[in-house]
Design an enzyme around this catalytic site. Structure first.
Site, short mmCIF file in Angstrom:
data_model
loop_
_atom_site.label_atom_id
_atom_site.label_comp_id
_atom_site.label_asym_id
_atom_site.label_seq_id
_atom_site.Cartn_x
_atom_site.Cartn_y
_atom_site.Cartn_z
N TYR A 159 64.76 33.76 -32.86
CA TYR A 159 64.63 35.22 -32.78
C TYR A 159 63.41 35.74 -33.52
O TYR A 159 63.41 36.83 -34.07
CB TYR A 159 65.93 35.90 -33.23
CG TYR A 159 67.03 35.70 -32.22
CD1 TYR A 159 66.90 36.21 -30.93
CD2 TYR A 159 68.18 34.98 -32.53
CE1 TYR A 159 67.88 36.00 -29.97
CE2 TYR A 159 69.17 34.76 -31.59
CZ TYR A 159 69.02 35.28 -30.30
OH TYR A 159 69.99 35.07 -29.34
N LYS A 209 55.94 24.16 -0.11
CA LYS A 209 54.99 23.25 -0.75
C LYS A 209 55.47 21.80 -0.67
O LYS A 209 56.66 21.53 -0.49
CB LYS A 209 54.78 23.66 -2.22
CG LYS A 209 54.21 25.08 -2.37
CD LYS A 209 52.80 25.16 -1.83
CE LYS A 209 52.13 26.50 -2.08
NZ LYS A 209 52.53 27.59 -1.15
N ARG A 227 57.84 33.33 -28.48
CA ARG A 227 58.31 32.38 -29.51
C ARG A 227 57.19 31.42 -29.89
O ARG A 227 56.27 31.17 -29.11
CB ARG A 227 59.51 31.59 -29.02
CG ARG A 227 60.73 32.45 -28.78
CD ARG A 227 61.97 31.59 -28.49
NE ARG A 227 63.14 32.44 -28.39
CZ ARG A 227 63.63 32.95 -27.24
NH1 ARG A 227 63.07 32.62 -26.08
NH2 ARG A 227 64.68 33.74 -27.25
N HIS A 284 48.06 24.42 -3.59
CA HIS A 284 48.14 23.56 -2.40
C HIS A 284 47.88 22.08 -2.75
O HIS A 284 47.79 21.27 -1.83
CB HIS A 284 47.04 23.94 -1.38
CG HIS A 284 47.16 25.31 -0.81
ND1 HIS A 284 46.31 25.79 0.15
CD2 HIS A 284 48.05 26.31 -1.05
CE1 HIS A 284 46.64 27.02 0.48
NE2 HIS A 284 47.69 27.37 -0.26
N ASP A 290 43.29 27.41 -8.90
CA ASP A 290 44.53 27.71 -8.20
C ASP A 290 44.84 26.47 -7.37
O ASP A 290 44.27 26.26 -6.30
CB ASP A 290 44.38 28.95 -7.32
CG ASP A 290 45.71 29.31 -6.65
OD1 ASP A 290 46.61 28.45 -6.64
OD2 ASP A 290 45.83 30.43 -6.14
N ARG A 337 60.34 31.59 -17.76
CA ARG A 337 60.77 30.18 -17.77
C ARG A 337 61.32 29.69 -16.42
O ARG A 337 61.92 30.43 -15.66
CB ARG A 337 61.85 29.99 -18.85
CG ARG A 337 61.35 30.14 -20.28
CD ARG A 337 62.42 29.76 -21.29
NE ARG A 337 63.65 30.48 -21.11
CZ ARG A 337 63.95 31.64 -21.70
NH1 ARG A 337 63.11 32.21 -22.54
NH2 ARG A 337 65.11 32.23 -21.47
N GLN A 388 56.90 26.66 -4.39
CA GLN A 388 57.55 27.55 -3.42
C GLN A 388 58.04 26.71 -2.23
O GLN A 388 57.61 25.58 -2.03
CB GLN A 388 56.49 28.62 -3.07
CG GLN A 388 56.69 29.45 -1.85
CD GLN A 388 56.12 28.79 -0.61
OE1 GLN A 388 55.25 27.91 -0.71
NE2 GLN A 388 56.62 29.18 0.54
N PHE A 420 46.01 32.60 -0.39
CA PHE A 420 47.20 33.43 -0.41
C PHE A 420 46.91 34.61 -1.33
O PHE A 420 46.15 34.48 -2.30
CB PHE A 420 48.41 32.61 -0.90
CG PHE A 420 49.68 33.40 -0.92
CD1 PHE A 420 50.25 33.85 0.27
CD2 PHE A 420 50.31 33.71 -2.11
CE1 PHE A 420 51.42 34.60 0.25
CE2 PHE A 420 51.48 34.45 -2.13
CZ PHE A 420 52.03 34.89 -0.95
C1 LIG Z 1 46.82 29.40 -2.93
C2 LIG Z 1 48.10 29.98 -3.46
N1 LIG Z 1 48.09 30.56 -4.66
C3 LIG Z 1 49.21 31.08 -5.20
C4 LIG Z 1 50.40 31.03 -4.54
C5 LIG Z 1 51.61 31.68 -5.14
O1 LIG Z 1 52.66 30.80 -5.37
P1 LIG Z 1 54.16 31.31 -5.38
O2 LIG Z 1 54.57 31.57 -3.96
O3 LIG Z 1 54.91 30.18 -6.00
O4 LIG Z 1 54.22 32.55 -6.20
C6 LIG Z 1 50.48 30.41 -3.28
C7 LIG Z 1 51.77 30.32 -2.57
O5 LIG Z 1 51.93 30.13 -1.45
C8 LIG Z 1 49.30 29.87 -2.72
O6 LIG Z 1 49.29 29.29 -1.53
#
Ligand SMILES: Cc1ncc(COP(=O)(O)O)c(C=O)c1O
Length: 376
Positions: free
Chosen positions: A217, A181, A210, A155, A152, A227, A178, A81
């Site tokens: 603060y 998922k 923080r 998935h 990353d 967050r 997301q 992605f």
């Molecule tokens: C491989 C990969 N990296 C990063 C992301 C980004 O995640 P998000 O959509 O939560 O920003 C995705 C989302 O589909 C993804 O498939």
């Protein structure tokens, strides 16, 4: 066909959301957020979890903690992605795109080795669809060339290789929650790590600079607010209660499905290493002959099977990337896969057994209907 919709919620989400709504804290300081961070990080075999709004800002946050900056290069796979790469660009560094392995669809460690220069700072492997990358080889390249490995793992919820879970191989792992998922609250993300210093800095930057145990603060870092909200955490806690069972159910269904069509040599499925001990099967990926892929997908879709004809291009073929702002290594495999591959959503394999049999029949019929000329 009884393919369940996704995402799905029941009274458990409602119950936990109501608890948030009836509390005076709807934001990131509700105890549900810390509870989810701890539980999910532990599930991925990491000591710390830093929740965030999504799995793109988590990548940007990790690169910031790692000190990736203009002049640096970061190696990424040609297939993923887009934010795997744009996180690098937004840090001011240069993404270097390398080819994937033909069968696993994951970044090829040999191609990574070839792409390393004196500017290379990090590698971001993506566990495509839930299949863990060749971590042994990647860690070896990183050790040899003094590179940081950031996973990353968007998935790869629950994905496990040789008893170790995604996100626990490199310095940190980035997860997405997301909408599509296997663990979702519509949006959401988390960095997991076992490095106390990394965790402390990531948490601080994501929480306006923080520092833990210091006044609300008082701001120590040039931070911002990434967050995760209490409402997202409530939904994620409820979804998380079902994850392990859903992974098991999908695994059983997928085994039965592949068994039913094992004789169809026209379809080649994504391969996972023998050492992979759990796969969440986020994307069940396969390929047919490139001339037959679109017609195959059209037939499946027409019969009601949720199928996607892969990413339409490699990451570097997106308009955002030009010769000037990235480096592209030869990627013949990635450029072939965008024409011959497809994936089935994980929700397909949450269907009851008779639906799985029906889908196997639809796949068989779609393959037999393809003209022999495109398959040869
Ligand atoms: C491989 C990969 N990296 C990063 C992301 C980004 O995640 P998000 O959509 O939560 O920003 C995705 C989302 O589909 C993804 O498939």
């Amino acid at each position: 066909m009884q393919i369940p919709p996704w995402p799905r919620a029941d009274e458990r989400e409602t119950e936990l959301l109501r608890m948030v709504l009836e509390s005076p804290q709807w934001g990131g300081f509700h105890p549900f957020v810390a509870e989810f961070e701890q539980s999910f990080a532990a599930y991925q075999h990491a000591r710390y979890g830093i929740g965030a709004m999504n799995g793109s800002v988590t990548l940007e946050l990790a690169l910031e903690v790692l000190g990736v900056e203009p002049g640096d290069e970061v190696i990424v796979p040609a297939i993923s992605f887009i934010t795997t790469a744009t996180a690098v660009s937004r840090a001011g560094a240069t993404p270097v795109f390398v080819d994937i392995e033909a069968d696993s669809y994951n970044i090829d460690p040999d191609r990574v080795r070839e792409a390393v220069t004196s500017k290379t700072k990090a590698v971001i492997p993506v566990h495509f669809g839930g299949v863990i990358c060749n971590m042994q080889a990647l860690l070896e390249v990183c050790r040899e060339r003094d590179l940081v490995l950031l996973e990353d793992a968007a998935h790869a919820h629950g994905a496990e290789y040789d008893g170790k879970r995604a996100g626990s191989f490199g310095v940190a792992g980035s997860f997405s929650f997301q909408n599509g998922k296997v663990l979702t609250a519509g949006e959401g993300g988390m960095l997991v790590t076992s490095d106390a210093h990394f965790a402390e800095r990531a948490r601080s930057i994501a929480n306006c600079g923080r520092a833990s145990g210091r006044s609300f603060y008082e701001h120590h870092e040039l931070g911002t607010n990434f967050r995760l909200s209490a409402m997202h955490a409530a939904i994620l806690l409820a979804q998380f209660e079902r994850l392990a069972e859903q992974i098991r159910y999908r695994e059983d269904n997928l085994l039965a499905f592949k068994d039913l069509i094992a004789d169809l040599k026209e379809i080649v499925w994504q391969r996972q290493a023998l050492a992979q001990t759990q796969n969440p099967h986020y994307l069940v990926t396969g390929r047919v002959h490139r001339g037959a892929r679109n017609e195959f997908c059209r037939r499946l879709a027409a019969a009601g099977v949720p199928v996607t004809s892969f990413y339409p291009h490699t990451l570097y073929q997106n308009p955002v990337y030009t010769r000037e702002n990235c480096r592209v290594m030869p990627c013949p495999i990635a450029e072939t896969r965008i024409h011959d591959s497809f994936w089935l959503s994980h929700r397909v394999f949450l269907a009851p057994e008779d639906t799985i049999q029906e889908i196997a029949g639809i796949v068989r019929a779609a393959v037999s209907a393809l003209p022999a000329s495109v398959l040869s």
